[in-house]
Design an enzyme around this catalytic site. Sequence first.
Site, mmCIF file in Angstrom:
data_model
loop_
_atom_site.group_PDB
_atom_site.id
_atom_site.type_symbol
_atom_site.label_atom_id
_atom_site.label_comp_id
_atom_site.label_asym_id
_atom_site.label_seq_id
_atom_site.Cartn_x
_atom_site.Cartn_y
_atom_site.Cartn_z
ATOM 1 C CB CYS A 85 -0.914 0.008 1.224
ATOM 2 S SG CYS A 85 -2.065 1.413 1.261
ATOM 3 N NE ARG A 110 -0.755 4.807 8.708
ATOM 4 C CZ ARG A 110 -2.033 4.613 9.039
ATOM 5 N NH1 ARG A 110 -2.428 4.845 10.272
ATOM 6 N NH2 ARG A 110 -2.899 4.189 8.145
HETATM 7 CO CO CO Z 1 -3.469 1.220 2.990
#
Ligand code: CO
Length: 218
Positions: free
Chosen positions: A42, A46
């Site tokens: 993704c 983070r």
């Molecule tokens: Co994500």
Amino acid sequence: MNRPKRMLVENVGWAAEVAASDPDFFETLAQGQSPTVLWLGCSDSRVPAETITHSKPGDLFVHRNIANLFSPDDDNTMSVLEYAVNVLKVDDVIVCGHYGCGGVRASLLPLSDALPHVNRRIAPLCALAHTHSSELDALGTMDSRIDRLAELSVLEQVKALRDTSIVRDAERPPRVHGWIFGLHDGRIKVLSSGDAAETAVDSEGQAAGSSNAASKAA
Ligand code: CO
């Protein structure tokens, strides 16, 4: 100092530190890449692939997008897969989702008119949520629905990758793994170990997300 300026200053320090600890590092890096892993993750800030797996430049061939989605209709993801498998000849393809994923959350909420591109990208997630609506609806909280859908989506991407002719017809087909990263503890959970038969069980919901799920460190 603004962030980009700070990044450039940090880069000078980083390059000096690396060169000090390994004088040949950049000379070797410049000679070419031979990563053995393709990482599909993704875009979320983070979940940086290299950082969370202690990998170095040259270790991972990386593609990241919103909610780590793979689609054979998308030239972006397909070109990355094609190059990784046919040219770099990677041994492993890792799809790594994460809990608390904003893209997955968006697919479970009313779509925003202001984000037409995002909406098109996450349409397959909306469809997946619909397919598994009874399981997801039975979960007590929105967060648990998001996290379960994130797991189901990883397994769906693994299946889609294994079904491509690029993977199937490869001279030495790469193993395709499904992982998910936990923001609360920094640990990766293995949803599919790279064994196609095992994922067939996972995708039925028998293992993923349950106490039986294989949970291993990265
Ligand atoms: Co994500």
